[in-house]
Design a protein around this motif. Structure first.
Motif, PDB file in Angstrom:
ATOM      1  N   PRO A   1       0.513  -1.019   0.300  1.00  0.00           N
ATOM      2  CA  PRO A   1      -0.442   0.142  -0.006  1.00  0.00           C
ATOM      3  C   PRO A   1       0.917   1.246   0.104  1.00  0.00           C
ATOM      4  CG  PRO A   1      -0.254  -1.334   1.526  1.00  0.00           C
ATOM      5  CD  PRO A   1       0.655  -2.037   0.992  1.00  0.00           C
ATOM      6  N   VAL A   2       0.374   2.599  -0.716  1.00  0.00           N
ATOM      7  CA  VAL A   2       0.657   3.424  -0.895  1.00  0.00           C
ATOM      8  C   VAL A   2       0.281   4.637  -1.091  1.00  0.00           C
ATOM      9  CG1 VAL A   2       3.287   2.341  -2.077  1.00  0.00           C
ATOM     10  CG2 VAL A   2       1.692   3.570  -3.354  1.00  0.00           C
ATOM     11  N   LYS A   3       0.527   5.632  -0.149  1.00  0.00           N
ATOM     12  CA  LYS A   3      -0.519   6.871  -1.073  1.00  0.00           C
ATOM     13  C   LYS A   3      -0.186   8.206  -1.417  1.00  0.00           C
ATOM     14  CE  LYS A   3      -3.124   7.137   3.605  1.00  0.00           C
ATOM     15  NZ  LYS A   3      -4.557   7.085   3.343  1.00  0.00           N
ATOM     16  N   THR A   4      -1.054   8.119  -2.981  1.00  0.00           N
ATOM     17  CA  THR A   4      -1.359   9.265  -3.751  1.00  0.00           C
ATOM     18  C   THR A   4      -0.739  10.356  -3.033  1.00  0.00           C
ATOM     19  OG1 THR A   4      -2.572  10.266  -3.962  1.00  0.00           O
ATOM     20  CG2 THR A   4      -2.401   8.527  -5.577  1.00  0.00           C
ATOM     21  N   LEU A   5      -0.065  11.891  -3.849  1.00  0.00           N
ATOM     22  CA  LEU A   5       0.128  12.710  -2.944  1.00  0.00           C
ATOM     23  C   LEU A   5      -0.958  14.002  -2.935  1.00  0.00           C
ATOM     24  CD1 LEU A   5       2.987  15.037  -5.303  1.00  0.00           C
ATOM     25  CD2 LEU A   5       3.542  14.625  -2.517  1.00  0.00           C
ATOM     26  N   ALA A   6      -1.878  12.873  -3.312  1.00  0.00           N
ATOM     27  CA  ALA A   6      -3.115  14.129  -2.832  1.00  0.00           C
ATOM     28  C   ALA A   6      -4.415  12.830  -1.996  1.00  0.00           C
ATOM     29  CB  ALA A   6      -4.256  13.562  -3.780  1.00  0.00           C
ATOM     30  N   GLY A   7      -3.495  11.509  -1.302  1.00  0.00           N
ATOM     31  CA  GLY A   7      -3.938  11.582  -0.580  1.00  0.00           C
ATOM     32  C   GLY A   7      -4.690   9.761  -0.563  1.00  0.00           C
ATOM     33  N   LYS A   8      -4.571   9.533  -2.349  1.00  0.00           N
ATOM     34  CA  LYS A   8      -5.433   7.940  -1.925  1.00  0.00           C
ATOM     35  C   LYS A   8      -5.089   7.297  -1.844  1.00  0.00           C
ATOM     36  CE  LYS A   8      -7.782   6.735  -6.241  1.00  0.00           C
ATOM     37  NZ  LYS A   8      -7.359   6.132  -7.129  1.00  0.00           N
ATOM     38  N   ASP A   9      -5.539   5.533  -1.149  1.00  0.00           N
ATOM     39  CA  ASP A   9      -4.674   5.493  -1.101  1.00  0.00           C
ATOM     40  C   ASP A   9      -4.769   4.196  -2.766  1.00  0.00           C
ATOM     41  OD1 ASP A   9      -5.108   5.467   1.500  1.00  0.00           O
ATOM     42  OD2 ASP A   9      -6.684   3.893   1.481  1.00  0.00           O
TER      43      ASP A   9
ATOM     44  N   GLY B   1       6.483  20.698 -14.494  1.00  0.00           N
ATOM     45  CA  GLY B   1       4.837  20.306 -15.389  1.00  0.00           C
ATOM     46  C   GLY B   1       5.419  19.006 -15.306  1.00  0.00           C
ATOM     47  N   VAL B   2       5.933  18.243 -14.111  1.00  0.00           N
ATOM     48  CA  VAL B   2       5.258  16.870 -13.960  1.00  0.00           C
ATOM     49  C   VAL B   2       3.967  16.232 -13.710  1.00  0.00           C
ATOM     50  CG1 VAL B   2       5.489  15.088 -12.169  1.00  0.00           C
ATOM     51  CG2 VAL B   2       7.401  16.375 -12.754  1.00  0.00           C
ATOM     52  N   THR B   3       3.689  15.853 -15.047  1.00  0.00           N
ATOM     53  CA  THR B   3       2.622  15.399 -14.400  1.00  0.00           C
ATOM     54  C   THR B   3       2.039  13.415 -14.719  1.00  0.00           C
ATOM     55  OG1 THR B   3       2.496  14.579 -17.453  1.00  0.00           O
ATOM     56  CG2 THR B   3       1.730  16.484 -16.530  1.00  0.00           C
ATOM     57  N   PHE B   4       3.169  12.913 -14.378  1.00  0.00           N
ATOM     58  CA  PHE B   4       3.664  11.150 -13.956  1.00  0.00           C
ATOM     59  C   PHE B   4       3.020  11.438 -11.874  1.00  0.00           C
ATOM     60  CE2 PHE B   4       7.942  13.141 -13.921  1.00  0.00           C
ATOM     61  CZ  PHE B   4       8.559  12.965 -12.242  1.00  0.00           C
ATOM     62  N   PRO B   5       2.596  10.273 -12.159  1.00  0.00           N
ATOM     63  CA  PRO B   5       1.690  10.108 -10.648  1.00  0.00           C
ATOM     64  C   PRO B   5       3.254   9.719  -9.993  1.00  0.00           C
ATOM     65  CG  PRO B   5       1.451   8.445 -12.013  1.00  0.00           C
ATOM     66  CD  PRO B   5       2.214   8.912 -12.905  1.00  0.00           C
ATOM     67  N   MET B   6       2.655  11.164  -8.390  1.00  0.00           N
ATOM     68  CA  MET B   6       3.786  10.902  -7.465  1.00  0.00           C
ATOM     69  C   MET B   6       2.762  11.064  -6.589  1.00  0.00           C
ATOM     70  SD  MET B   6       6.509  12.641  -8.540  1.00  0.00           S
ATOM     71  CE  MET B   6       6.705  14.124  -6.848  1.00  0.00           C
ATOM     72  N   PHE B   7       4.037  10.092  -5.468  1.00  0.00           N
ATOM     73  CA  PHE B   7       2.700   9.630  -4.582  1.00  0.00           C
ATOM     74  C   PHE B   7       3.701  10.332  -2.709  1.00  0.00           C
ATOM     75  CE2 PHE B   7       2.975   6.671  -7.772  1.00  0.00           C
ATOM     76  CZ  PHE B   7       1.911   6.170  -7.157  1.00  0.00           C
ATOM     77  N   SER B   8       3.646   9.985  -1.906  1.00  0.00           N
ATOM     78  CA  SER B   8       3.619  10.326  -0.216  1.00  0.00           C
ATOM     79  C   SER B   8       4.719  10.667   0.209  1.00  0.00           C
ATOM     80  CB  SER B   8       2.667  10.256   1.013  1.00  0.00           C
ATOM     81  OG  SER B   8       0.870  10.487   0.418  1.00  0.00           O
TER      82      SER B   8
ATOM     83  N   ILE C   1       7.552   9.228   1.795  1.00  0.00           N
ATOM     84  CA  ILE C   1       8.287   8.022   2.430  1.00  0.00           C
ATOM     85  C   ILE C   1       9.823   8.093   2.670  1.00  0.00           C
ATOM     86  CG2 ILE C   1       6.683   6.618   1.540  1.00  0.00           C
ATOM     87  CD1 ILE C   1       8.417   4.847  -0.427  1.00  0.00           C
ATOM     88  N   ALA C   2       9.972   7.045   3.829  1.00  0.00           N
ATOM     89  CA  ALA C   2      11.192   6.809   4.180  1.00  0.00           C
ATOM     90  C   ALA C   2      11.901   5.935   2.497  1.00  0.00           C
ATOM     91  CB  ALA C   2      11.798   6.699   5.377  1.00  0.00           C
ATOM     92  N   VAL C   3      13.058   6.294   2.401  1.00  0.00           N
ATOM     93  CA  VAL C   3      13.697   4.867   1.479  1.00  0.00           C
ATOM     94  C   VAL C   3      14.434   3.981   2.087  1.00  0.00           C
ATOM     95  CG1 VAL C   3      12.933   5.645  -0.803  1.00  0.00           C
ATOM     96  CG2 VAL C   3      14.832   6.614  -0.063  1.00  0.00           C
ATOM     97  N   VAL C   4      15.172   5.059   3.424  1.00  0.00           N
ATOM     98  CA  VAL C   4      16.661   4.029   3.774  1.00  0.00           C
ATOM     99  C   VAL C   4      16.322   3.980   5.668  1.00  0.00           C
ATOM    100  CG1 VAL C   4      18.227   5.052   1.929  1.00  0.00           C
ATOM    101  CG2 VAL C   4      17.770   5.596   4.163  1.00  0.00           C
ATOM    102  N   GLY C   5      17.078   3.301   6.102  1.00  0.00           N
ATOM    103  CA  GLY C   5      17.538   3.492   7.505  1.00  0.00           C
ATOM    104  C   GLY C   5      15.660   2.739   8.213  1.00  0.00           C
ATOM    105  N   PRO C   6      15.745   2.793   9.817  1.00  0.00           N
ATOM    106  CA  PRO C   6      14.711   1.592  10.617  1.00  0.00           C
ATOM    107  C   PRO C   6      13.442   1.815   9.638  1.00  0.00           C
ATOM    108  CG  PRO C   6      15.855   3.173  11.846  1.00  0.00           C
ATOM    109  CD  PRO C   6      16.281   3.003   9.917  1.00  0.00           C
ATOM    110  N   ASP C   7      12.951   3.299   9.208  1.00  0.00           N
ATOM    111  CA  ASP C   7      11.663   3.647   8.903  1.00  0.00           C
ATOM    112  C   ASP C   7      11.233   3.303   7.620  1.00  0.00           C
ATOM    113  OD1 ASP C   7      10.442   4.157  11.765  1.00  0.00           O
ATOM    114  OD2 ASP C   7      11.512   5.505  11.277  1.00  0.00           O
ATOM    115  N   LYS C   8      11.824   2.372   7.206  1.00  0.00           N
ATOM    116  CA  LYS C   8      12.018   1.970   5.625  1.00  0.00           C
ATOM    117  C   LYS C   8      10.701   1.292   5.026  1.00  0.00           C
ATOM    118  CE  LYS C   8      15.725   0.033   3.787  1.00  0.00           C
ATOM    119  NZ  LYS C   8      16.683  -1.291   2.991  1.00  0.00           N
ATOM    120  N   HIS C   9       9.792   2.538   3.579  1.00  0.00           N
ATOM    121  CA  HIS C   9       8.817   2.024   3.726  1.00  0.00           C
ATOM    122  C   HIS C   9       8.889   0.596   3.179  1.00  0.00           C
ATOM    123  CE1 HIS C   9       4.884   1.826   1.152  1.00  0.00           C
ATOM    124  NE2 HIS C   9       5.056   3.174   2.028  1.00  0.00           N
ATOM    125  N   PRO C  10       8.255  -0.348   3.633  1.00  0.00           N
ATOM    126  CA  PRO C  10       7.523  -1.620   3.107  1.00  0.00           C
ATOM    127  C   PRO C  10       8.077  -1.576   0.936  1.00  0.00           C
ATOM    128  CG  PRO C  10       5.623  -1.078   4.528  1.00  0.00           C
ATOM    129  CD  PRO C  10       6.698  -0.244   4.035  1.00  0.00           C
TER     130      PRO C  10
END
Length: 182
Positions: free
Chosen positions: A8-16, A87-94, A96-105
């Protein structure tokens, strides 16, 4: 298919959301930041997206503040920055942490599936030259590291943060994934 698709991830707009929303497409998953020396890659990423989106290619941007505080903004600020400056139109997400102990799944799965990025030596040396201690493999090295996920949901390649969006090796890998079954 790996578990990458179902994290599970969330979009920048907060959508699941999850990568399964892009089933059957070739994905380029990139951890991004707005205050990084590599931030101008947004322009090349957008051009790459525009060039191949009709072929089933999607870039997924995941803002991260893990490297020298280079993504301090809120989701709204990130969305505004990306759209106004590049002018970014590709999907962007919330963010997240990409390293360390809080690294996103998602990043745990990506790194596990592709523990080594291509051609990181020069960028590692550059970081060291700036007095920074680069993360050891298999960790993400810096902002704008790229994971290429094939139509089958498997990680096909991983590229160093300084691999430009118009780099021949990246383009060839994308085209190989896009046109493999033709």
């Amino acid at each position: 298919m790996t578990d990458i698709q179902n994290v599970p991830v969330k979009t920048l707009a907060g959508k699941d959301s999850s990568l399964s929303d892009y089933d059957g497409q070739v994905l380029l998953v990139v951890n991004v930041a707005s205050k990084c020396g590599l931030t101008p890659q947004y322009e090349g990423l957008q051009a790459l997206y525009e060039k191949y989106k009709d072929e089933g290619f999607v870039i997924l941007g995941f803002p991260s503040n893990d490297f020298a505080g280079q993504e301090p903004g809120s989701e709204e600020e990130i969305a505004d920055f990306c759209s106004t400056n590049y002018g970014v139109t590709f999907p962007m997400f919330s963010k997240i942490a990409v390293v360390g102990p809080d690294k996103h799944p998602l990043y745990r799965e990506l790194v596990s599936a592709a523990p080594v990025a291509a051609n990181t030596g020069a960028f590692r040396a550059k970081l060291s030259g700036y007095g920074m201690t680069p993360n050891p493999e298999p960790e993400v090295l810096w902002n704008f590291e790229k994971f290429l996920v094939g139509r089958d949901g498997e990680v096909a390649s991983r590229f160093s943060p300084d691999t430009a969006p118009d780099d021949d090796a990246l383009i060839q890998a994308i085209e190989r994934e896009l046109f493999a079954s033709e």
